[in-house]
Design a protein around this motif. Structure first.
Motif, PDB file in Angstrom:
ATOM      1  N   LEU A   1      31.458  45.793  40.799  1.00 54.44           N
ATOM      2  CA  LEU A   1      32.853  45.478  40.487  1.00 54.44           C
ATOM      3  C   LEU A   1      33.160  44.015  40.824  1.00 54.44           C
ATOM      4  N   ASN A   2      32.664  43.561  41.969  1.00 51.65           N
ATOM      5  CA  ASN A   2      32.837  42.154  42.353  1.00 51.65           C
ATOM      6  C   ASN A   2      32.134  41.218  41.379  1.00 51.65           C
ATOM      7  N   LYS A   3      30.955  41.626  40.870  1.00 52.93           N
ATOM      8  CA  LYS A   3      30.243  40.800  39.887  1.00 52.93           C
ATOM      9  C   LYS A   3      31.078  40.627  38.619  1.00 52.93           C
ATOM     10  N   ILE A   4      31.725  41.694  38.188  1.00 52.92           N
ATOM     11  CA  ILE A   4      32.573  41.618  36.992  1.00 52.92           C
ATOM     12  C   ILE A   4      33.737  40.669  37.242  1.00 52.92           C
ATOM     13  N   MET A   5      34.383  40.794  38.399  1.00 50.62           N
ATOM     14  CA  MET A   5      35.522  39.918  38.708  1.00 50.62           C
ATOM     15  C   MET A   5      35.084  38.461  38.806  1.00 50.62           C
ATOM     16  N   GLU A   6      33.925  38.210  39.394  1.00 50.68           N
ATOM     17  CA  GLU A   6      33.413  36.844  39.487  1.00 50.68           C
ATOM     18  C   GLU A   6      33.070  36.290  38.110  1.00 50.68           C
ATOM     19  N   TYR A   7      32.466  37.117  37.265  1.00 46.45           N
ATOM     20  CA  TYR A   7      32.072  36.695  35.919  1.00 46.45           C
ATOM     21  C   TYR A   7      33.278  36.212  35.120  1.00 46.45           C
ATOM     22  N   TYR A   8      34.378  36.921  35.242  1.00 49.02           N
ATOM     23  CA  TYR A   8      35.598  36.548  34.519  1.00 49.02           C
ATOM     24  C   TYR A   8      36.534  35.677  35.346  1.00 49.02           C
ATOM     25  N   ASP A   9      36.136  35.345  36.570  1.00 45.81           N
ATOM     26  CA  ASP A   9      36.949  34.521  37.462  1.00 45.81           C
ATOM     27  C   ASP A   9      38.322  35.154  37.661  1.00 45.81           C
ATOM     28  N   LEU A  10      38.331  36.433  38.017  1.00 48.03           N
ATOM     29  CA  LEU A  10      39.572  37.175  38.217  1.00 48.03           C
ATOM     30  C   LEU A  10      39.727  37.572  39.678  1.00 48.03           C
ATOM     31  N   SER A  11      40.941  37.496  40.162  1.00 48.29           N
ATOM     32  CA  SER A  11      41.235  38.035  41.483  1.00 48.29           C
ATOM     33  C   SER A  11      41.336  39.553  41.359  1.00 48.29           C
ATOM     34  N   ALA A  12      41.368  40.225  42.476  1.00 53.53           N
ATOM     35  CA  ALA A  12      41.501  41.684  42.449  1.00 53.53           C
ATOM     36  C   ALA A  12      42.811  42.089  41.777  1.00 53.53           C
ATOM     37  N   ALA A  13      43.874  41.339  42.052  1.00 59.33           N
ATOM     38  CA  ALA A  13      45.175  41.657  41.461  1.00 59.33           C
ATOM     39  C   ALA A  13      45.170  41.463  39.948  1.00 59.33           C
ATOM     40  N   SER A  14      44.612  40.354  39.479  1.00 61.64           N
ATOM     41  CA  SER A  14      44.588  40.119  38.034  1.00 61.64           C
ATOM     42  C   SER A  14      43.628  41.077  37.332  1.00 61.64           C
ATOM     43  N   PHE A  15      42.546  41.465  38.014  1.00 60.69           N
ATOM     44  CA  PHE A  15      41.633  42.457  37.458  1.00 60.69           C
ATOM     45  C   PHE A  15      42.362  43.791  37.282  1.00 60.69           C
ATOM     46  N   ALA A  16      43.121  44.191  38.281  1.00 56.77           N
ATOM     47  CA  ALA A  16      43.896  45.434  38.205  1.00 56.77           C
ATOM     48  C   ALA A  16      44.872  45.385  37.039  1.00 56.77           C
TER      49      ALA A  16
END
Length: 136
Positions: free
Chosen positions: A11-26
């Motif tokens: 999940l962290n890899k996906i957020m890093e790949y798209y440069d998203l914070s946890a809040a923006s990913f949610a």
């Protein structure tokens, strides 16, 4: 059975790949921000609905990779596509808040406050992001 610790790493890899914070990913996958927080902390396990929202919003994520860590991420090579979004991304213009052309008229203050200068202005947005402007 999904290993929750390994799932959070992916999940962290996906957020890093798209440069998203946890809040923006949610926000992108349309789940509550607390859901991401609980998953990342290990408090909760991912539901099937949660996993399917990720796969739907991010087509480069293979379901098998997300659940088991086997396969490739991203599943397509080449240019990094952006996640699907229901709303177009709005760019905010950057303005110099301290220049005379953008300054608003200010009422005269007492002698004790007239010598005060603005050092920093911070604008907080509803999506959790912010902009900070410092007086040079």
């Amino acid at each position: 059975m999904v290993n929750v610790e390994e799932f959070t790493i992916r999940l962290n890899k996906i957020m890093e790949y798209y440069d998203l914070s946890a809040a923006s990913f949610a926000d992108k996958i349309e789940v509550g921000r607390s859901s991401i927080s609980h998953l990342l902390s290990g408090r909760n396990k991912p539901s099937l609905d949660f996993v399917m929202k990720i796969v739907k919003a991010f087509p480069e994520v293979e379901l098998y990779w997300l659940l088991n860590g086997k396969g490739d991420f991203p599943k397509k090579t080449g240019e990094r596509p952006q996640p699907e979004s229901k709303e177009p991304v709005k760019q905010r213009p950057v303005e110099d808040l301290f220049s005379a052309s953008t300054a608003l008229p200010v009422e005269e203050k007492s002698a004790s406050t007239s010598s005060k200068k603005i050092k920093k202005v911070i604008i907080l947005y509803t999506d959790g992001s912010f902009d900070a402007y410092e007086n040079q």
